[in-house]
Design a protein around this motif. Structure first.
Motif, PDB file in Angstrom:
ATOM      1  N   ILE A   1       2.989  -5.678   2.630  1.00  0.00           N
ATOM      2  CA  ILE A   1       3.563  -4.389   2.227  1.00  0.00           C
ATOM      3  C   ILE A   1       3.348  -4.157   0.730  1.00  0.00           C
ATOM      4  O   ILE A   1       3.006  -3.057   0.290  1.00  0.00           O
ATOM      5  N   ARG A   2       3.487  -5.228  -0.062  1.00  0.00           N
ATOM      6  CA  ARG A   2       3.269  -5.114  -1.503  1.00  0.00           C
ATOM      7  C   ARG A   2       1.811  -4.690  -1.791  1.00  0.00           C
ATOM      8  O   ARG A   2       1.558  -3.798  -2.592  1.00  0.00           O
ATOM      9  N   LEU A   3       0.886  -5.317  -1.069  1.00  0.00           N
ATOM     10  CA  LEU A   3      -0.528  -5.003  -1.269  1.00  0.00           C
ATOM     11  C   LEU A   3      -0.843  -3.558  -0.875  1.00  0.00           C
ATOM     12  O   LEU A   3      -1.540  -2.834  -1.595  1.00  0.00           O
ATOM     13  N   MET A   4      -0.296  -3.136   0.272  1.00  0.00           N
ATOM     14  CA  MET A   4      -0.503  -1.750   0.713  1.00  0.00           C
ATOM     15  C   MET A   4      -0.030  -0.781  -0.370  1.00  0.00           C
ATOM     16  O   MET A   4      -0.691   0.202  -0.675  1.00  0.00           O
ATOM     17  N   LYS A   5       1.141  -1.078  -0.924  1.00  0.00           N
ATOM     18  CA  LYS A   5       1.729  -0.173  -1.897  1.00  0.00           C
ATOM     19  C   LYS A   5       0.859  -0.099  -3.154  1.00  0.00           C
ATOM     20  O   LYS A   5       0.568   0.988  -3.672  1.00  0.00           O
ATOM     21  N   GLU A   6       0.431  -1.253  -3.595  1.00  0.00           N
ATOM     22  CA  GLU A   6      -0.396  -1.311  -4.806  1.00  0.00           C
ATOM     23  C   GLU A   6      -1.675  -0.479  -4.614  1.00  0.00           C
ATOM     24  O   GLU A   6      -2.056   0.322  -5.469  1.00  0.00           O
ATOM     25  N   LYS A   7      -2.327  -0.655  -3.458  1.00  0.00           N
ATOM     26  CA  LYS A   7      -3.624  -0.015  -3.241  1.00  0.00           C
ATOM     27  C   LYS A   7      -3.488   1.477  -2.957  1.00  0.00           C
ATOM     28  O   LYS A   7      -4.334   2.269  -3.357  1.00  0.00           O
ATOM     29  N   ARG A   8      -2.428   1.865  -2.243  1.00  0.00           N
ATOM     30  CA  ARG A   8      -2.316   3.300  -1.971  1.00  0.00           C
ATOM     31  C   ARG A   8      -1.970   4.073  -3.250  1.00  0.00           C
ATOM     32  O   ARG A   8      -2.357   5.224  -3.410  1.00  0.00           O
ATOM     33  N   THR A   9      -1.262   3.416  -4.149  1.00  0.00           N
ATOM     34  CA  THR A   9      -0.940   4.063  -5.420  1.00  0.00           C
ATOM     35  C   THR A   9      -2.224   4.351  -6.193  1.00  0.00           C
ATOM     36  O   THR A   9      -2.384   5.409  -6.800  1.00  0.00           O
ATOM     37  N   LEU A  10      -3.156   3.404  -6.120  1.00  0.00           N
ATOM     38  CA  LEU A  10      -4.453   3.562  -6.765  1.00  0.00           C
ATOM     39  C   LEU A  10      -5.151   4.832  -6.280  1.00  0.00           C
ATOM     40  O   LEU A  10      -5.806   5.531  -7.047  1.00  0.00           O
TER      41      LEU A  10
END
Lengths: 477, 248
Positions: free
Chosen positions: B121-130
Motif C-alpha cells: 500500500i505504501r508503494l502504491m501511494k508513493e507511485k500514484r502520487t508521482l
C-alpha cells in the motif's frame, strides 16, 4: 490450450475427493414403503412424521421427473440407490465421535472441536444420512437459539417441527421434493426466538462418503419476529466414477421484521474431465417471508456437481418484505447447471433483487432460469434482475430463461442481461504485466463475480475466490 | 540491453516487419517514428510476445537472454514493460489486486518474498502520487471508466510500480492534453536510471522535447530506414514523412 496446462489441470483436480474408511450401517438398495418405515424407525420418529413420509411417498409414485430444465439428466434408477447410511453406528466406546469421522471433517477444514473452530461459526456436520456433531449448541441455547440436527429437533422440539415442516415446500411441490419428503434423513434445524440476533454464523457442512447412497437432507430455519441469523452451507463428496444423488429441501420461515441470510458454497464432486461421475444436485430451496418487513437473501456460489437443478426462491408475503438472490454458477468440463430463482410478490411494496453471474468453460452448459411474479395484491412491487454470462472458450453454452408474470399494474420489474467473453486483449494485457494466463483468468472471473462474492461472509468469500480459480484451471489456454 | 537482428514478423500471414536491426544500450532512450502502418506497434507487440504475431526470422537478445523463447509473463519478469497504446479494461478487478498479482509474480520469479500488505500500500501511494492519480485509484477496476488521459497516466503508474529495465511507450502521448503530457513525461524522466532504457513510439515532437532521446529511428515499411538524433524528429514535425517515402 497447451499440453502443460492440460497436465496441470488433470493433476490439480478436486481437492476433497478422498474417502473415509469408517464402519457405516447402510440399508439395502431399493425404495418402497417398507424402506420409508425403516428409515423412520431407525430415527425413532413419532407416528405423525411417518404419516408425512408415507403420504409423500405415495404421492411421489404418481409423479414423473421434471423435464423442462436445460439438462441432459440420465434416467435415475431409484431402486439402485441406498436411502440410509449411518457412519456413527459403531463408534468406539466413551468417545463422542469416531476419530475417523472427526479426521474427515478436519481434512475438509471443518474442525469439530469447539476450541479449534473458525472464529464465530457454529457447525452442524452431516455425513451421509446422519448429523455427526453440532458445535456450540449449549452456548447458543443460552440465548434461546435452537441449533441442532433435524433428527434431534424431531425428538426435542416436535411441536416446532410439526408446525412448520412442509409449510414452505409441500411434499407435492415437485418430484424431488416428494422424494425427499419420503426418505429425508438428516439436516439442520434452526430456531431464532423473537428479538434475538444470533451472535455467530451458523453453518451446515454436508459430506457424502458412502458409495451408492443418496443424500436427502432437510433443513428448516425459523426466524421469529425481529430476529436475525446468517447461515452458511458447504458441501463436498469423494471422487467416484458412478453418479451420486443429492436431493435436498431447505425451508426458511421469516417472520415480522426478521432477517435471514443464507449463503451456500456448493462444491460437490463435479465429475472428471470426461464427464464421468459427479453428484446430481437436485434441490428445492425456498423461503417464506411471512412477516411484514421481513428480509431474506440467498447467496450461492455453485462450482461443483455434475448436474445442478436448483432455484432458491422467495415468497414475499409480508408487506414491505425484501428478498435478494445473488448467484455465481461456474461450470467446466461436462458439467450442467440449470439454476436461478423465483420471486413471488404477494405483499404490498415488496422488493426483490436478482444478480446472477454464470461462467461456462469446457463443454459445459450453464442456464439461468428465473420467474418474477406479482400477484394481484402486490401493489408497488419492485424487482431488479441482472443476469450476466461469461463464456470461456467456444464449446460451452450459456442460456437465460427469464419469465415475468405481472398481475398488478403498479408493479415495476426490470431485467438486464449481458453475455461476454474474456478477450485475448485482456489476457495479453495481464501477461505483459507478468500475470500468467491461468492466474489472469482467475482474476478476471473473480472480478466478474465480485458483486456476488462481496455478499458472502468474510471467511466464505476467501474460500469462494480460491474455489473459482481452482475450478477453472486449464479452462483457457 | 537489447539487440534485435534481422527481425521478420507477420500477422495473419501478412509480413509487417521485414528485417529490423536495432541495438539499445543501458541507459539509452530511443525514439521510434514512422508513418501509420510502418510496423511500430508490431515491433512492440513482438518484443512483448503478443501471440497474435508470428516471428518468421531473426533473433532478439535481452540482457543476454533469448527473448523469443520466453513466455510473455517471463519477459515482463525479466524487465520488459509496454505502455499500451490502447490500455485494456478489466471490469471488477481492482488496481490493487491487479498490481499485487503483477508485482508479487515478478518478486517470486526473482526469488524474493511477496510484499506485505502494508509495504504494498505504501508503494502504491508513493507511485500514484508521482503520476498525480488520486487515492481512489486503488479500488477502481483496471482502466474501467478511466478517461483517456487517466489511462495513459495509469500505464506509467504501472511502469513506476514494476521498475522495468526496458520500457516501450507506444504512443503514450496520443490523446493527452499539455498538462497530462507533462505529468507523464516527468514520471518517465524520474524513473530514468543509468541501467534502464526506453523506446518511445510517437508521432509528435512535444513528448520528445520533454524526454530528450539520444537516438531517433525512422521505421518505414517494416525496416529502419534512417537513424539520427533529434534533428530527425524535428524534420518530421516540420515536413512530415514525404521525404522518407520519396527516398524509398
Amino acid at each position: 490450450m497447451s499440453n502443460e496446462l492440460i497436465r496441470q489441470t488433470v493433476e490439480k483436480q478436486y481437492e476433497y475427493g478422498f474417502t473415509t474408511d469408517v464402519h457405516t450401517d447402510i440399508i439395502g438398495k431399493g425404495l418402497n414403503e417398507d424402506v420409508v418405515r425403516l428409515i423412520s424407525q431407525k430415527k425413532g420418529e413419532p407416528e405423525w412424521l411417518l404419516d408425512f413420509r408415507l403420504k409423500a411417498f405415495r404421492h411421489w409414485l404418481t409423479m414423473t421427473p421434471p423435464t423442462w430444465g436445460h439438462l441432459k439428466l440420465p434416467e435415475i434408477n431409484y431402486q439402485d440407490i441406498s436411502y440410509y447410511a449411518d457412519p456413527t453406528v459403531k463408534k468406539p466406546q466413551r468417545t463422542e465421535l469416531d476419530p475417523e469421522v472427526e479426521k474427515t471433517f478436519e481434512k475438509l477444514g471443518i474442525p469439530l472441536e469447539e476450541r479449534l473452530a473458525l472464529g464465530g461459526v457454529a457447525v452442524d456436520a452431516i455425513m451421509d444420512s446422519v448429523s455427526v456433531k453440532t458445535t456450540f449448541k449449549e452456548k447458543l441455547q443460552e440465548k434461546g437459539i435452537l441449533f441442532c440436527s433435524f433428527g434431534e429437533a424431531v425428538k426435542d422440539h416436535p411441536d416446532l417441527v410439526r408446525e412448520y415442516l412442509g409449510t414452505v415446500v409441500p411434499y407435492k411441490d415437485n418430484f424431488y421434493a416428494a422424494l425427499n419428503s419420503a426418505v429425508f434423513s438428516d439436516g439442520s434445524f434452526v430456531y431464532i426466538p423473537k428479538g434475538v440476533r444470533c451472535p455467530m454464523e451458523l453453518s451446515s457442512y454436508f459430506r457424502i462418503n458412502a458409495r451408492n447412497i443418496g443424500q436427502f437432507e432437510r433443513t428448516l430455519i425459523i426466524a421469529d419476529d425481529d430476529s436475525y441469523v446468517s447461515y452458511l452451507e458447504g458441501c463436498t463428496a469423494p471422487m467416484r466414477d458412478e453418479n451420486q444423488l443429492h436431493a435436498a429441501i431447505v425451508e426458511i420461515i421469516v417472520k415480522e421484521n426478521a432477517e435471514v441470510k443464507y449463503s451456500t458454497v456448493q462444491n460437490w464432486y463435479p465429475g472428471d474431465a470426461e464427464g464421468r461421475g459427479g453428484v446430481f444436485n437436485l434441490v428445492t430451496k425456498r423461503g417464506d417471508l411471512r412477516g411484514n418487513g421481513s428480509r431474506l437473501s440467498w447467496t450461492q456460489v455453485e462450482t461443483g456437481s455434475a448436474i445442478t437443478w436448483k432455484y432458491p426462491s422467495c415468497v414475499l408475503r409480508g408487506d414491505n418484505s425484501v428478498a435478494e438472490f445473488y448467484s455465481v454458477a461456474l461450470t467446466n468440463n461436462y458439467q450442467q447447471a440449470d439454476t436461478g430463482t423465483k420471486m413471488i410478490h404477494i405483499g404490498r411494496n415488496t422488493r426483490s433483487t436478482i444478480i446472477s453471474k454464470g461462467i461456462s468453460a469446457g463443454y459445459s452448459q450453464n442456464s439461468y432460469r428465473g420467474l418474477v411474479r406479482a400477484t394481484a395484491s402486490a401493489d408497488g412491487a419492485r424487482n431488479y434482475s441482472s443476469c450476466d454470462s461469461l463464456l470461456l472458450g467456444s464449446n460451452c453454452g450459456a442460456h437465460t430463461f427469464p419469465s415475468i408474470d405481472v398481475k398488478n399494474p403498479t408493479a415495476v420489474f426490470e431485467h438486464e442481461a449481458t453475455t461476454s467473453k474474456i478477450s485475448e486483449e485482456q489476457l495479453f494485457y495481464c501477461n505483459q504485466r507478468g500475470i500468467p494466463t491461468e492466474q489472469a483468468v482467475g482474476l478476471i472471473v473473480n472480478g466478474y463475480a465480485k458483486d456476488v462474492l462481496n455478499k458472502l461472509p468474510m471467511e466464505f468469500a476467501v474460500e469462494a475466490q480460491k474455489l473459482l480459480s481452482v475450478s477453472l484451471e486449464g479452462a483457457v489456454g | 540491453m537489447l539487440e534485435i537482428k534481422n527481425l521478420h514478423a507477420s500477422v495473419d500471414g501478412k509480413e509487417i516487419l521485414r528485417g529490423i536491426d536495432l541495438r539499445i544500450g543501458d541507459g539509452e532512450m530511443h525514439a521510434l517514428m514512422g508513418p501509420n502502418g510502418s510496423g511500430k506497434s508490431t515491433l512492440s507487440a513482438v518484443l512483448t510476445g503478443n501471440p497474435m504475431y508470428e516471428v518468421t526470422e531473426g533473433s532478439i537478445t535481452f540482457n543476454g537472454k533469448d527473448l523469443l523463447s520466453m513466455k510473455p509473463e517471463d519477459r515482463a519478469h525479466e524487465g520488459l514493460f509496454l505502455s499500451f497504446q490502447y490500455p485494456v479494461e478489466i471490469p471488477g478487478v481492482s488496481m490493487t489486486n491487479f498490481m499485487r498479482a503483477a508485482l508479487n509474480g515478478k518478486r517470486r520469479y526473482h526469488g524474493e518474498k511477496d510484499l506485505t500488505a502494508a509495504e504494498f500500500i505504501r508503494l502504491m501511494k508513493e507511485k500514484r502520487t508521482l503520476l498525480q492519480l488520486d487515492n481512489k485509484l486503488a479500488n477502481r477496476s483496471v482502466n474501467e471508466g478511466f478517461s483517456g488521459g487517466e489511462k495513459k497516466r495509469n500505464e506509467i503508474f504501472q511502469m513506476a510500480m514494476l521498475e522495468p529495465k526496458l520500457s516501450i511507450l507506444d504512443e503514450t502521448d496520443s490523446g493527452l492534453d499539455v498538462d497530462a503530457m507533462k505529468i507523464v513525461a516527468d514520471g518517465v524522466n524520474s524513473l530514468k536510471r543509468a541501467d534502464t532504457s526506453c523506446i518511445i513510439i510517437t508521432h509528435y515532437q512535444r513528448l520528445l522535447e520533454y524526454l530528450q532521446p539520444e537516438i531517433v529511428h525512422i521505421l518505414y515499411k517494416g525496416r529502419i530506414v534512417c537513424t539520427g538524433g533529434m534533428e530527425l524528429s524535428r524534420r518530421i514535425e516540420a515536413e512530415g514523412f514525404d521525404w522518407v517515402r520519396n527516398a524509398d
